[in-house]
Design a protein around this motif. Structure first.
Motif, short mmCIF file in Angstrom:
data_model
loop_
_atom_site.label_atom_id
_atom_site.label_comp_id
_atom_site.label_asym_id
_atom_site.label_seq_id
_atom_site.Cartn_x
_atom_site.Cartn_y
_atom_site.Cartn_z
N THR A 185 0.85 -1.26 -0.03
CA THR A 185 0.02 -0.03 0.09
C THR A 185 1.04 1.13 -0.10
O THR A 185 0.54 2.28 -0.59
N GLN A 186 2.22 1.16 0.81
CA GLN A 186 2.98 2.54 0.74
C GLN A 186 3.56 2.59 -0.51
O GLN A 186 3.53 3.72 -0.98
N VAL A 187 3.69 1.57 -1.29
CA VAL A 187 4.61 1.68 -2.48
C VAL A 187 3.68 2.29 -3.48
O VAL A 187 3.89 3.12 -4.22
N LEU A 188 2.51 1.87 -3.47
CA LEU A 188 1.28 2.02 -4.47
C LEU A 188 1.05 3.69 -4.14
O LEU A 188 0.69 4.44 -5.20
N ASN A 189 0.72 3.87 -2.85
CA ASN A 189 0.63 5.50 -2.53
C ASN A 189 1.68 6.25 -2.99
O ASN A 189 1.49 7.53 -3.62
N GLN A 190 2.88 5.91 -2.63
CA GLN A 190 4.06 6.87 -3.13
C GLN A 190 4.07 6.99 -4.44
O GLN A 190 4.55 8.09 -4.90
#
Length: 319
Positions: free
Chosen positions: A118-123
């Protein structure tokens, strides 16, 4: 069933694997703040926003795609909108639980927790919601294509014992598994002479009864309490031999559940899935192998042909 969702994890998601995910320690720059969205395209009254396009461009960048990404993103989203609209029409949209499972498998396959993914996708500016929509479309469309072309172009006859043994040896210990169903058909009879007059009423009655369906064991008694309703014991089917006109809905229905109603020449019907269990034997293996062979040979061509048919009928307006 032939687990197309697992195959999806190996193919469609594998094709979307991000180079950035291989190094989870990499610090990604945050995506720029998104501007207010406006409508970019309208597909059969469904709006695709500029925000949707931006998120798909970000996903294409993660996939290391090149070229005119804005144009590719718009085209992908238009295609997906048309595909998902057709899936919704036939009741073949993949459910949230299956999407979650595939996303979880993708994360674990890349040595990531869901939080890290989720962090990768959001960033990157994609976002988990957009990624889930992409996954859902990738999982759903093969079902729709299969339902459209079921029963066409299959090879006749059984697989020879020699061929079956050879394919099993290729697989090693990974013996194919498919789903075996036990099915009942619930029919709200509509006489042909009264069809125009009472079909809508019978559809309402079928919907109400479906909501109260007590299960296969009590279906006969249940039907006896209703007007002009019959129960047909369809018996056992392996997933590849499901009736083509019901196949997609049955695959989307869990054990103990019922499909959506359909108007047929007999009246208004739905299917009850009495049992759905995984089987792995020689017959299951043969059916899986034959279905895989046919799918590999024809699925891409059928997919492209069907999408072009739908696009020719679609109302697409670029803003």
């Amino acid at each position: 069933m032939i687990d197309r969702h697992k195959r999806f994890a190996r193919t469609s998601l594998a094709a979307a694997a991000f180079a950035l995910l291989a190094a989870t320690a990499t610090v990604l720059p945050s995506a720029p703040a998104a501007a207010a969205s406006s409508i970019a395209v309208v597909v059969n009254n469904q709006a695709i926003t500029t925000g949707d396009v931006e998120r798909r461009v970000a996903l294409l960048r993660l996939q290391r795609d090149s070229g005119n990404l804005n144009e590719k993103a718009r085209e992908q989203l238009v295609n997906e909108a048309i595909q998902m609209q057709e899936a919704a029409r036939i009741g073949g949209v993949v459910g949230d639980d299956q999407v979650t499972q595939s996303v979880n498998n993708f994360a674990s396959g890349n040595n990531l927790s869901i939080e890290q993914l989720t962090q990768v996708l959001n960033q990157a500016g994609v976002g988990m919601e957009h990624f889930r929509g992409f996954v859902r479309a990738q999982m759903t469309w093969p079902r729709v294509v299969n339902a459209r072309y079921a029963g066409q172009g299959g090879s006749g006859g059984g697989m020879s014992q020699q061929d079956l043994v050879a394919r099993m040896l290729e697989r090693g210990d990974n013996k194919p598994t498919t789903t075996e169903y036990i099915l009942q058909q619930v029919i709200f009879v509509v006489p042909a002479a009264q069809r125009n007059a009472i079909l809508s009423q019978r559809q309402r009655e079928a919907e109400q009864a479906r909501a109260r369906f007590p299960g296969c064991a009590s279906s006969t008694e249940f039907a006896a309490s209703l007007r002009d309703v019959s129960i047909r014991e369809l018996g056992r089917f392996m997933q590849p031999e499901l009736p083509p006109d019901w196949k997609t809905q049955i695959e989307s229905t869990s054990e103990g559940g019922t499909t959506a109603i359909r108007a047929t020449e007999r009246g208004v019907e739905f299917i009850a899935v009495c049992q759905a269990r995984q089987v792995s034997d020689d017959r299951a293996a043969e059916m899986v192998f034959r279905a895989e062979d046919q799918e590999n040979e024809t699925s891409q061509a059928n997919s492209e042909r069907f999408l072009e048919e739908l696009k020719a009928k679609a109302a697409v307006s670029y803003r």
